[in-house]
Structures are given as C-alpha cells and as structure tokens.
Design a protein around this motif. Structure first.
Motif, PDB file in Angstrom:
ATOM      1  N   GLY A  62      38.614   5.344  29.578  1.00 50.67           N
ATOM      2  CA  GLY A  62      37.182   5.589  29.454  1.00 50.67           C
ATOM      3  C   GLY A  62      36.943   7.072  29.262  1.00 50.67           C
ATOM      4  N   LEU A  63      36.311   7.436  28.163  1.00 50.30           N
ATOM      5  CA  LEU A  63      36.049   8.824  27.799  1.00 50.30           C
ATOM      6  C   LEU A  63      34.541   9.046  27.858  1.00 50.30           C
ATOM      7  CD1 LEU A  63      37.163  11.482  26.489  1.00 50.30           C
ATOM      8  CD2 LEU A  63      36.961  10.342  24.291  1.00 50.30           C
ATOM      9  N   LEU A  64      34.118  10.104  28.528  1.00 50.96           N
ATOM     10  CA  LEU A  64      32.691  10.407  28.646  1.00 50.96           C
ATOM     11  C   LEU A  64      32.408  11.776  28.056  1.00 50.96           C
ATOM     12  CD1 LEU A  64      29.897   9.572  29.793  1.00 50.96           C
ATOM     13  CD2 LEU A  64      30.533  10.809  31.880  1.00 50.96           C
ATOM     14  N   PHE A  65      31.386  11.838  27.194  1.00 55.14           N
ATOM     15  CA  PHE A  65      30.943  13.103  26.631  1.00 55.14           C
ATOM     16  C   PHE A  65      29.724  13.577  27.399  1.00 55.14           C
ATOM     17  CE2 PHE A  65      33.349  11.180  23.241  1.00 55.14           C
ATOM     18  CZ  PHE A  65      34.070  12.253  22.744  1.00 55.14           C
ATOM     19  N   GLU A  66      29.661  14.868  27.670  1.00 51.92           N
ATOM     20  CA  GLU A  66      28.522  15.425  28.395  1.00 51.92           C
ATOM     21  C   GLU A  66      27.232  15.084  27.658  1.00 51.92           C
ATOM     22  OE1 GLU A  66      27.782  19.509  30.738  1.00 51.92           O
ATOM     23  OE2 GLU A  66      28.030  19.766  28.571  1.00 51.92           O
ATOM     24  N   GLY A  67      26.258  14.599  28.413  1.00 49.80           N
ATOM     25  CA  GLY A  67      24.981  14.222  27.838  1.00 49.80           C
ATOM     26  C   GLY A  67      24.876  12.747  27.487  1.00 49.80           C
ATOM     27  N   ASP A  68      26.005  12.061  27.372  1.00 53.43           N
ATOM     28  CA  ASP A  68      25.990  10.623  27.099  1.00 53.43           C
ATOM     29  C   ASP A  68      25.861   9.863  28.409  1.00 53.43           C
ATOM     30  OD1 ASP A  68      26.364  11.290  24.474  1.00 53.43           O
ATOM     31  OD2 ASP A  68      28.372  10.410  24.296  1.00 53.43           O
ATOM     32  N   LYS A  69      25.198   8.741  28.358  1.00 53.35           N
ATOM     33  CA  LYS A  69      25.050   7.916  29.557  1.00 53.35           C
ATOM     34  C   LYS A  69      26.149   6.865  29.659  1.00 53.35           C
ATOM     35  CE  LYS A  69      20.068   8.512  29.807  1.00 53.35           C
ATOM     36  NZ  LYS A  69      19.942   9.411  30.871  1.00 53.35           N
ATOM     37  N   GLU A  70      26.700   6.454  28.517  1.00 50.55           N
ATOM     38  CA  GLU A  70      27.709   5.409  28.511  1.00 50.55           C
ATOM     39  C   GLU A  70      29.102   5.988  28.273  1.00 50.55           C
ATOM     40  OE1 GLU A  70      27.097   1.826  26.322  1.00 50.55           O
ATOM     41  OE2 GLU A  70      24.927   2.018  26.473  1.00 50.55           O
ATOM     42  N   VAL A  71      30.069   5.404  28.967  1.00 43.90           N
ATOM     43  CA  VAL A  71      31.463   5.771  28.782  1.00 43.90           C
ATOM     44  C   VAL A  71      31.971   5.115  27.506  1.00 43.90           C
ATOM     45  CG1 VAL A  71      33.780   5.509  29.760  1.00 43.90           C
ATOM     46  CG2 VAL A  71      31.854   6.052  31.259  1.00 43.90           C
ATOM     47  N   CYS A  72      32.702   5.857  26.711  1.00 38.95           N
ATOM     48  CA  CYS A  72      33.340   5.350  25.495  1.00 38.95           C
ATOM     49  C   CYS A  72      34.653   4.686  25.927  1.00 38.95           C
ATOM     50  CB  CYS A  72      33.594   6.513  24.540  1.00 38.95           C
ATOM     51  SG  CYS A  72      34.569   6.102  23.095  1.00 38.95           S
ATOM     52  N   VAL A  73      34.688   3.357  25.907  1.00 39.65           N
ATOM     53  CA  VAL A  73      35.891   2.625  26.310  1.00 39.65           C
ATOM     54  C   VAL A  73      36.823   2.541  25.107  1.00 39.65           C
ATOM     55  CG1 VAL A  73      36.809   0.433  27.153  1.00 39.65           C
ATOM     56  CG2 VAL A  73      34.652   1.323  28.076  1.00 39.65           C
ATOM     57  N   MET A  74      38.050   3.019  25.306  1.00 36.39           N
ATOM     58  CA  MET A  74      39.031   3.051  24.228  1.00 36.39           C
ATOM     59  C   MET A  74      40.153   2.061  24.498  1.00 36.39           C
ATOM     60  SD  MET A  74      39.167   7.115  23.339  1.00 36.39           S
ATOM     61  CE  MET A  74      40.091   6.814  21.834  1.00 36.39           C
ATOM     62  N   LYS A  75      40.574   1.393  23.427  1.00 35.30           N
ATOM     63  CA  LYS A  75      41.688   0.462  23.476  1.00 35.30           C
ATOM     64  C   LYS A  75      42.645   0.808  22.337  1.00 35.30           C
ATOM     65  CE  LYS A  75      38.968  -3.046  21.046  1.00 35.30           C
ATOM     66  NZ  LYS A  75      38.080  -2.090  20.490  1.00 35.30           N
ATOM     67  N   PRO A  76      43.838   0.235  22.291  1.00 38.19           N
ATOM     68  CA  PRO A  76      44.794   0.605  21.241  1.00 38.19           C
ATOM     69  C   PRO A  76      44.189   0.522  19.834  1.00 38.19           C
ATOM     70  CG  PRO A  76      45.881  -0.709  22.897  1.00 38.19           C
ATOM     71  CD  PRO A  76      44.411  -0.738  23.226  1.00 38.19           C
ATOM     72  N   GLY A  77      44.407   1.594  19.096  1.00 39.14           N
ATOM     73  CA  GLY A  77      43.896   1.701  17.735  1.00 39.14           C
ATOM     74  C   GLY A  77      42.598   2.470  17.636  1.00 39.14           C
ATOM     75  N   ASP A  78      41.888   2.647  18.743  1.00 36.66           N
ATOM     76  CA  ASP A  78      40.623   3.395  18.725  1.00 36.66           C
ATOM     77  C   ASP A  78      40.909   4.896  18.661  1.00 36.66           C
ATOM     78  OD1 ASP A  78      39.216   1.023  18.980  1.00 36.66           O
ATOM     79  OD2 ASP A  78      38.858   1.267  21.124  1.00 36.66           O
ATOM     80  N   TYR A  79      40.091   5.608  17.885  1.00 41.19           N
ATOM     81  CA  TYR A  79      40.236   7.059  17.810  1.00 41.19           C
ATOM     82  C   TYR A  79      38.865   7.714  17.808  1.00 41.19           C
ATOM     83  CZ  TYR A  79      39.325   6.467  12.794  1.00 41.19           C
ATOM     84  OH  TYR A  79      38.773   6.146  11.581  1.00 41.19           O
ATOM     85  N   VAL A  80      38.841   8.976  18.213  1.00 41.60           N
ATOM     86  CA  VAL A  80      37.610   9.761  18.216  1.00 41.60           C
ATOM     87  C   VAL A  80      37.917  11.176  17.743  1.00 41.60           C
ATOM     88  CG1 VAL A  80      36.444   8.463  20.043  1.00 41.60           C
ATOM     89  CG2 VAL A  80      37.834  10.433  20.646  1.00 41.60           C
ATOM     90  N   HIS A  81      36.900  11.804  17.176  1.00 40.85           N
ATOM     91  CA  HIS A  81      36.966  13.217  16.824  1.00 40.85           C
ATOM     92  C   HIS A  81      36.118  13.968  17.842  1.00 40.85           C
ATOM     93  CE1 HIS A  81      35.433  16.846  14.709  1.00 40.85           C
ATOM     94  NE2 HIS A  81      36.730  16.988  14.561  1.00 40.85           N
ATOM     95  N   ILE A  82      36.690  15.000  18.432  1.00 44.11           N
ATOM     96  CA  ILE A  82      35.981  15.802  19.437  1.00 44.11           C
ATOM     97  C   ILE A  82      35.873  17.230  18.898  1.00 44.11           C
ATOM     98  CG2 ILE A  82      35.945  16.584  21.830  1.00 44.11           C
ATOM     99  CD1 ILE A  82      37.936  14.230  22.420  1.00 44.11           C
TER     100      ILE A  82
END
Length: 107
Positions: A62-82
């Motif tokens: 579970g990845l949380l970005f400051e200011g977001d209310k919901e946690v970004c739930v990641m599973k195999p194959g999911d990617y994000v740009h930060i």
C-alpha cells in the motif's frame, strides 16, 4: 554469459527492507527492493531529489501520496511514476510473502 534473476539470492528472513543496486549510471539508478511486512515509520515521508518509476513484481503493498485520502494498493504488474519531491510513504507490505519491487530513479 549467464543471466541473473531478479528473484534469486533473496534471504528467507530479514528485519529491514533490502535495497540492492542492479545498475547505476550518471543518469539513473536501478534497484531491487525486497520487503516483507515493512512500512515507512509513522509520520515519516519519502521526499526524493530524483524521479522514480517503480513496478511491483511480487507480493503486495500500500503506497500513500501526501494529500491523497486513499492508499494506492499495488499488486504484481502494477507500476507508478513518482515525480521528484512528491512526498509518499509505504503504508504496508505483505507480511506473509516477499514483496519485490524494481525501482528506477532517474535525473
């Protein structure tokens, strides 16, 4: 040449997240991160000078970005740009299986 595996040489147990550089140049750093139940300490945030692209290869997190209310739930194959200086934290990683990330930090 003998190929390497992103899934090799992983310890059976560990208490701290493992960060391993796979390839580094003047322009980027590619690393493998291994987690198992670790999370960012309460009240702390990552605030990096570099951009990061990260993909989850196994496990879950579970990845949380400051200011977001919901946690970004990641599973195999999911990617994000930060983007650089986008504050974020790891809320949780799966405590029952190893979570393996591949992170590309670039300038």
């Amino acid at each position: 040449m003998i190929p390497n595996s992103i899934f090799s040489n992983i310890p059976d147990s560990f208490t701290e997240e493992i960060f391993e550089t796979i390839l580094k140049t003047d322009y980027f750093n590619l690393e493998r991160i291994i987690s198992m139940g670790q999370a960012t300490p309460p009240g702390e945030w990552y605030d990096q000078d570099t951009n990061e692209w990260v993909i989850l290869l196994s496990g879950s997190a579970g990845l949380l970005f400051e200011g977001d209310k919901e946690v970004c739930v990641m599973k195999p194959g999911d990617y994000v740009h930060i983007p650089a200086h986008r504050r974020h934290r790891i809320e949780w990683t799966d405590p029952n299986q190893k979570t393996i990330w591949l992170a590309l930090h670039y300038y």
